[in-house]
Design an enzyme around this catalytic site. Sequence first.
Site, PDB file in Angstrom:
ATOM      1  N   LYS A 163      66.661  -2.988 -59.919  1.00 49.38           N
ATOM      2  CA  LYS A 163      66.345  -1.497 -60.110  1.00 49.38           C
ATOM      3  C   LYS A 163      66.350  -0.659 -58.929  1.00 49.38           C
ATOM      4  O   LYS A 163      66.613   0.501 -59.289  1.00 49.38           O
ATOM      5  CB  LYS A 163      64.577  -1.508 -60.367  1.00 49.38           C
ATOM      6  CG  LYS A 163      64.190  -2.542 -61.226  1.00 49.38           C
ATOM      7  CD  LYS A 163      62.600  -2.604 -61.182  1.00 49.38           C
ATOM      8  CE  LYS A 163      62.203  -3.645 -62.392  1.00 49.38           C
ATOM      9  NZ  LYS A 163      61.055  -4.239 -62.011  1.00 49.38           N
ATOM     10  N   GLY A 164      66.953  -1.118 -57.888  1.00 53.72           N
ATOM     11  CA  GLY A 164      66.971  -0.295 -56.709  1.00 53.72           C
ATOM     12  C   GLY A 164      67.976   0.890 -56.736  1.00 53.72           C
ATOM     13  O   GLY A 164      67.979   1.867 -56.255  1.00 53.72           O
ATOM     14  N   GLU A 167      75.156   0.156 -56.184  1.00 51.54           N
ATOM     15  CA  GLU A 167      74.310  -0.628 -55.674  1.00 51.54           C
ATOM     16  C   GLU A 167      73.505   0.391 -54.522  1.00 51.54           C
ATOM     17  O   GLU A 167      74.011   1.071 -53.899  1.00 51.54           O
ATOM     18  CB  GLU A 167      74.694  -1.929 -54.702  1.00 51.54           C
ATOM     19  CG  GLU A 167      74.774  -2.884 -55.658  1.00 51.54           C
ATOM     20  CD  GLU A 167      73.677  -3.922 -55.780  1.00 51.54           C
ATOM     21  OE1 GLU A 167      72.460  -3.163 -55.700  1.00 51.54           O
ATOM     22  OE2 GLU A 167      73.805  -5.063 -56.137  1.00 51.54           O
ATOM     23  N   ASP A 168      72.198   0.114 -54.427  1.00 50.36           N
ATOM     24  CA  ASP A 168      71.235   0.630 -53.267  1.00 50.36           C
ATOM     25  C   ASP A 168      71.722  -0.016 -51.794  1.00 50.36           C
ATOM     26  O   ASP A 168      72.057   0.531 -50.935  1.00 50.36           O
ATOM     27  CB  ASP A 168      69.966   0.615 -53.509  1.00 50.36           C
ATOM     28  CG  ASP A 168      69.299  -0.747 -53.730  1.00 50.36           C
ATOM     29  OD1 ASP A 168      70.155  -1.878 -53.996  1.00 50.36           O
ATOM     30  OD2 ASP A 168      68.127  -1.131 -53.805  1.00 50.36           O
ATOM     31  N   ASP A 208      73.244  -6.780 -48.471  1.00 56.32           N
ATOM     32  CA  ASP A 208      72.677  -7.380 -47.566  1.00 56.32           C
ATOM     33  C   ASP A 208      73.617  -8.514 -47.264  1.00 56.32           C
ATOM     34  O   ASP A 208      74.665  -8.461 -46.235  1.00 56.32           O
ATOM     35  CB  ASP A 208      71.266  -7.852 -48.090  1.00 56.32           C
ATOM     36  CG  ASP A 208      70.482  -8.316 -46.991  1.00 56.32           C
ATOM     37  OD1 ASP A 208      71.054  -8.744 -45.791  1.00 56.32           O
ATOM     38  OD2 ASP A 208      69.243  -8.592 -47.335  1.00 56.32           O
ATOM     39  N   PHE A 259      64.210  -4.126 -42.330  1.00 54.34           N
ATOM     40  CA  PHE A 259      63.602  -3.968 -43.683  1.00 54.34           C
ATOM     41  C   PHE A 259      63.165  -2.560 -43.989  1.00 54.34           C
ATOM     42  O   PHE A 259      62.286  -2.170 -43.237  1.00 54.34           O
ATOM     43  CB  PHE A 259      62.326  -5.202 -43.571  1.00 54.34           C
ATOM     44  CG  PHE A 259      61.646  -5.175 -44.974  1.00 54.34           C
ATOM     45  CD1 PHE A 259      62.643  -4.852 -46.120  1.00 54.34           C
ATOM     46  CD2 PHE A 259      60.501  -5.537 -45.348  1.00 54.34           C
ATOM     47  CE1 PHE A 259      62.200  -5.233 -47.380  1.00 54.34           C
ATOM     48  CE2 PHE A 259      60.032  -5.793 -46.515  1.00 54.34           C
ATOM     49  CZ  PHE A 259      60.881  -5.550 -47.580  1.00 54.34           C
ATOM     50  N   ASP A 308      62.350  -1.309 -52.459  1.00 54.63           N
ATOM     51  CA  ASP A 308      61.011  -1.698 -52.464  1.00 54.63           C
ATOM     52  C   ASP A 308      60.782  -2.703 -51.753  1.00 54.63           C
ATOM     53  O   ASP A 308      61.357  -3.419 -51.092  1.00 54.63           O
ATOM     54  CB  ASP A 308      60.706  -2.100 -54.099  1.00 54.63           C
ATOM     55  CG  ASP A 308      61.417  -3.612 -54.220  1.00 54.63           C
ATOM     56  OD1 ASP A 308      62.599  -3.773 -54.112  1.00 54.63           O
ATOM     57  OD2 ASP A 308      60.698  -4.312 -54.756  1.00 54.63           O
ATOM     58  N   ARG A 323      59.554   2.530 -53.964  1.00 52.67           N
ATOM     59  CA  ARG A 323      60.751   2.801 -54.413  1.00 52.67           C
ATOM     60  C   ARG A 323      60.876   4.632 -54.549  1.00 52.67           C
ATOM     61  O   ARG A 323      61.752   4.949 -54.541  1.00 52.67           O
ATOM     62  CB  ARG A 323      61.131   2.220 -55.738  1.00 52.67           C
ATOM     63  CG  ARG A 323      61.266   0.951 -55.889  1.00 52.67           C
ATOM     64  CD  ARG A 323      61.772   0.398 -57.264  1.00 52.67           C
ATOM     65  NE  ARG A 323      61.668  -0.846 -57.525  1.00 52.67           N
ATOM     66  CZ  ARG A 323      62.454  -1.978 -57.326  1.00 52.67           C
ATOM     67  NH1 ARG A 323      63.703  -1.636 -56.525  1.00 52.67           N
ATOM     68  NH2 ARG A 323      62.354  -3.170 -57.361  1.00 52.67           N
TER      69      ARG A 323
END
Length: 181
Positions: free
Chosen positions: A46-47, A104-105, A108, A157, A164, A170
């Site tokens: 959902k990001g 993509e948000d 990582d 983080f 989120d 979010r």
Amino acid sequence: MDGTGDYELDHIILTRDAINKRVSEIAASISEEYRGEELIFTGVLKGAVIFMSDLVRSLDRSVDAKMDFIAVSSYGNASTSSGAVKMIKDMDTYIEGKNVILVEDIMDTGLTLSYLREMLMARGPSAFRTCVLLEKPDRKKVDSIMDYRGFTMPDEFVVGYGLDYAGKWRNLPDIWCVTKR
Ligand code: PRP
């Protein structure tokens, strides 16, 4: 102070103004490359929803932008990547012979992006690009090509602007670092 569970908002690491400026720059680069062409923006739920909605609205109107979504699971409710990628929802669009841009948000470990690249490339798009708002190079486990990148980040983080913690935060317009209480 606002908070959820054992984490709380600490400080803003990327302001809404810095994000908006960078999103406009990325949109200008994409518009330059795909002026007058159809391009299927494929957001990873959902990001990526917030980033992608700003990105497509900043494009030159000559880009024939279509929108689709895909969902995978990698983090669950934990704050670090588990390494396992599982398909939850496929995209609806038939992409053979089409221009696709995966949005993509955050990257990582890179596992999600490399999994999706391999899966979508097998469908024969005429062009495949990746667009990632945030990259954490310190966490990278696999190399994955990023054609458009917003920011590189330290291994913090972060939440907000689509990102989120356990489904929360979010909606924040800025990107925040969270810390353990
Ligand atoms: C996040 C992010 C990427 C993935 C990146 O998704 O949106 O899809 O993790 O991690 P990786 O590079 O280690 O594979 P998440 O599973 O948190 O789901 P969400 O987008 O619904 O928050």
